[in-house]
Design a protein around this motif. Sequence first.
Motif, PDB file in Angstrom:
ATOM      1  N   SER A  89       5.639   3.202   1.658  1.00 45.10           N
ATOM      2  CA  SER A  89       5.654   4.611   1.246  1.00 45.10           C
ATOM      3  C   SER A  89       4.831   4.861  -0.002  1.00 45.10           C
ATOM      4  O   SER A  89       4.563   6.013  -0.345  1.00 45.10           O
ATOM      5  CB  SER A  89       7.099   5.069   1.000  1.00 45.10           C
ATOM      6  N   ILE A  90       4.403   3.799  -0.704  1.00 46.55           N
ATOM      7  CA  ILE A  90       3.682   4.011  -1.966  1.00 46.55           C
ATOM      8  C   ILE A  90       2.186   3.795  -1.833  1.00 46.55           C
ATOM      9  O   ILE A  90       1.455   3.900  -2.813  1.00 46.55           O
ATOM     10  CB  ILE A  90       4.237   3.103  -3.085  1.00 46.55           C
ATOM     11  N   PHE A  91       1.675   3.470  -0.634  1.00 44.14           N
ATOM     12  CA  PHE A  91       0.238   3.269  -0.473  1.00 44.14           C
ATOM     13  C   PHE A  91      -0.480   4.610  -0.565  1.00 44.14           C
ATOM     14  O   PHE A  91       0.014   5.639  -0.121  1.00 44.14           O
ATOM     15  CB  PHE A  91      -0.074   2.597   0.868  1.00 44.14           C
ATOM     16  N   HIS A  92      -1.703   4.565  -1.096  1.00 48.13           N
ATOM     17  CA  HIS A  92      -2.427   5.802  -1.391  1.00 48.13           C
ATOM     18  C   HIS A  92      -3.639   6.047  -0.490  1.00 48.13           C
ATOM     19  O   HIS A  92      -4.134   7.156  -0.433  1.00 48.13           O
ATOM     20  CB  HIS A  92      -2.919   5.788  -2.840  1.00 48.13           C
ATOM     21  N   ASP A  93      -4.159   4.996   0.140  1.00 43.28           N
ATOM     22  CA  ASP A  93      -5.486   5.144   0.743  1.00 43.28           C
ATOM     23  C   ASP A  93      -5.456   5.248   2.264  1.00 43.28           C
ATOM     24  O   ASP A  93      -6.476   5.085   2.918  1.00 43.28           O
ATOM     25  CB  ASP A  93      -6.398   3.995   0.312  1.00 43.28           C
ATOM     26  N   GLY A  94      -4.286   5.481   2.846  1.00 44.77           N
ATOM     27  CA  GLY A  94      -4.225   5.740   4.275  1.00 44.77           C
ATOM     28  C   GLY A  94      -4.243   4.511   5.154  1.00 44.77           C
ATOM     29  O   GLY A  94      -4.231   4.622   6.378  1.00 44.77           O
ATOM     30  N   ASP A 115     -14.969  -5.997 -10.802  1.00 42.59           N
ATOM     31  CA  ASP A 115     -13.834  -5.854 -11.710  1.00 42.59           C
ATOM     32  C   ASP A 115     -12.489  -6.041 -11.026  1.00 42.59           C
ATOM     33  O   ASP A 115     -11.482  -6.257 -11.691  1.00 42.59           O
ATOM     34  CB  ASP A 115     -13.880  -4.471 -12.384  1.00 42.59           C
ATOM     35  N   GLY A 116     -12.447  -5.948  -9.713  1.00 38.74           N
ATOM     36  CA  GLY A 116     -11.153  -6.016  -9.034  1.00 38.74           C
ATOM     37  C   GLY A 116     -10.469  -4.669  -8.992  1.00 38.74           C
ATOM     38  O   GLY A 116      -9.271  -4.560  -9.246  1.00 38.74           O
ATOM     39  N   TYR A 117     -11.245  -3.635  -8.660  1.00 41.15           N
ATOM     40  CA  TYR A 117     -10.704  -2.283  -8.558  1.00 41.15           C
ATOM     41  C   TYR A 117      -9.595  -2.262  -7.505  1.00 41.15           C
ATOM     42  O   TYR A 117      -9.736  -2.863  -6.432  1.00 41.15           O
ATOM     43  CB  TYR A 117     -11.825  -1.320  -8.185  1.00 41.15           C
ATOM     44  N   PRO A 118      -8.471  -1.594  -7.763  1.00 41.73           N
ATOM     45  CA  PRO A 118      -7.329  -1.679  -6.839  1.00 41.73           C
ATOM     46  C   PRO A 118      -7.628  -1.289  -5.402  1.00 41.73           C
ATOM     47  O   PRO A 118      -7.007  -1.820  -4.474  1.00 41.73           O
ATOM     48  CB  PRO A 118      -6.312  -0.719  -7.473  1.00 41.73           C
ATOM     49  N   GLU A 119      -8.563  -0.368  -5.200  1.00 44.00           N
ATOM     50  CA  GLU A 119      -8.906   0.054  -3.840  1.00 44.00           C
ATOM     51  C   GLU A 119     -10.134  -0.676  -3.302  1.00 44.00           C
ATOM     52  O   GLU A 119     -10.705  -0.280  -2.284  1.00 44.00           O
ATOM     53  CB  GLU A 119      -9.099   1.564  -3.801  1.00 44.00           C
ATOM     54  N   ALA A 120     -10.513  -1.780  -3.956  1.00 45.98           N
ATOM     55  CA  ALA A 120     -11.563  -2.653  -3.425  1.00 45.98           C
ATOM     56  C   ALA A 120     -10.937  -3.852  -2.711  1.00 45.98           C
ATOM     57  O   ALA A 120     -11.542  -4.912  -2.600  1.00 45.98           O
ATOM     58  CB  ALA A 120     -12.486  -3.119  -4.546  1.00 45.98           C
ATOM     59  N   TRP A 121      -9.733  -3.680  -2.203  1.00 50.98           N
ATOM     60  CA  TRP A 121      -8.990  -4.761  -1.556  1.00 50.98           C
ATOM     61  C   TRP A 121      -9.621  -5.161  -0.224  1.00 50.98           C
ATOM     62  O   TRP A 121     -10.436  -4.430   0.349  1.00 50.98           O
ATOM     63  CB  TRP A 121      -7.522  -4.366  -1.350  1.00 50.98           C
ATOM     64  N   GLY A 130     -10.798  -1.952   1.616  1.00 52.79           N
ATOM     65  CA  GLY A 130     -10.440  -0.686   1.013  1.00 52.79           C
ATOM     66  C   GLY A 130     -11.641   0.212   0.793  1.00 52.79           C
ATOM     67  O   GLY A 130     -12.794  -0.220   0.903  1.00 52.79           O
ATOM     68  N   PRO A 131     -11.398   1.467   0.430  1.00 54.10           N
ATOM     69  CA  PRO A 131     -12.489   2.444   0.299  1.00 54.10           C
ATOM     70  C   PRO A 131     -13.472   2.132  -0.817  1.00 54.10           C
ATOM     71  O   PRO A 131     -14.590   2.641  -0.800  1.00 54.10           O
ATOM     72  CB  PRO A 131     -11.751   3.764   0.039  1.00 54.10           C
ATOM     73  N   PHE A 132     -13.102   1.306  -1.783  1.00 52.79           N
ATOM     74  CA  PHE A 132     -14.007   0.965  -2.877  1.00 52.79           C
ATOM     75  C   PHE A 132     -14.577  -0.448  -2.752  1.00 52.79           C
ATOM     76  O   PHE A 132     -15.217  -0.937  -3.677  1.00 52.79           O
ATOM     77  CB  PHE A 132     -13.284   1.104  -4.233  1.00 52.79           C
TER      78      PHE A 132
END
Length: 508
Positions: A89-94, A115-121, A130-132
């Motif tokens: 329920s806490i995921f942000h990127d769909g 850098d390890g951006y959270p949405e570069a997973w 991820g989107p980044f």
Amino acid sequence: MTRKLEKFVDMLPKMSVATPLKKDNHTAYYEVTMEEFTQKLHRDLEETKLWGYNRQFPGPLFDVKQGEPVDVKWINQLPDNHFLPVDHSIFHDGHDAEVRTVTHLHGMETEPDSDGYPEAWFTKDFQHVGPFFKREIYHYPNHQRGATLWYHDHAMGMTRLNVYAGLVGMYILRDKREESLKLPKGEYEIPLILLDRSFHDDGSLLYPNQPDNASENLPNPSIVPFFQGDTLLVNGKVWPYLEVEPRLYRFRLLNASNGRSYQLYLDSGQSFFQIGTDGGLLRKPVKLDRFTLEPAERADLLIDFSNYAGEEIILKNDLGPNPDPEDETFDVMKFKVSLPLSEEGTNNIPKRLSYIPSLKGNRITAHRNLKLTGTTDEYGRPLPLLNGKKWADPVTEKPGLGTTEIWSFINIMGFTHPIHLHLIQFQILDRRPFDLAHYNETGEIKYTGPARPPELNERGYKDTVAAHSGEVTRVIVRFAPYSGQYVWHCHVLEHEDYDMMRPYLIID
């Protein structure tokens, strides 16, 4: 609650050093694989299922030199399903991929794509990204001053679980200034990674599915607002011991716990010297009897055992004046001064360590007041926030490349938050108390005392600062050497996962 385990029966493990696969044009290339494995964490525990870098907990130690760049390919070979409770329920990127990873080298000056951006997973074999997500191989320039850095997972909504599962390691960057000081080295320089965990009786990791007294309408699993394990580990062993000689040692401490802070001292009553913090050496050593280490903070210490031959000394954690009698976390590890002196080593503490130019003389282009606050979500769960914004809200902090700003963290919550900024090392200016009850009634900051300077052992470069409740904590930051999108967040991992993390953009 973990069953009682006997303390100081296992020797402190030495971390293996990462070795590059090749070197080209002075750049060392590494491949590090994230895998599931089992490891024995205490003599009386069954082997524990873990996730680790190169099948190790903690991961391999990077020991590198300033000016010698490093490339790392972080490879996800983890199972498709997590063995800890995932709250979708806490995921942000769909995308609801359960096992997503991205590694952040905490404290490193590197471009956004590394850098390890959270949405570069990414998932296993990069099947989903991820989107980044931009690149598979991360580049670390290593051009900054020597420091004790560390690496850990930083995947959106999963950091608390992936780190708790074992995805953490240390990265030591050395420079010529440090080498010139003739500090203890080799077997007399020892990294110490402090962690806390809880275990089931079979040795498996215990992490709660839901908060205590959860209501029926909560998702199951549900994120918990805060978690502390009831058992302390150092370098992946529960309450270990270390045999030392009666001489001077150097210890590089890292607090890699999800949310626990430590108040550390030696039960022998002896003092020690702190010579470095997050961003490397201090100007001069600071003599201490005890100190606090918040999540993600590092401390570089010199401890002299010369006068304690034959004795045993416990590194203690001060739990305050009225500790829970069932709480076993007042002990961290034991030093046994039992080894013969193998060679004559200097026990001199350098009087001067490094030069740290003050940022106060820079032209200040912005003053930002940033509130540490919170609300509740649709389920009634606590939702800690930065300046009242969620992760998905538009970027609001946009400093220019090479500019200097003052950020004031106004903590109107009831506990300390360790605030971390990616990319940069800042300097702490001061902390000033205000009347929290008055603020809650009126929304007005009413100071109750003068600003006080940072503690002596905080007067170096920092990337994580303790922002205490009912105080305004000011830091001065020069945003360089790269432009692009980074993040700042609370380093209590349950907080940064939901939703005390914000992107910021450095504009070229």
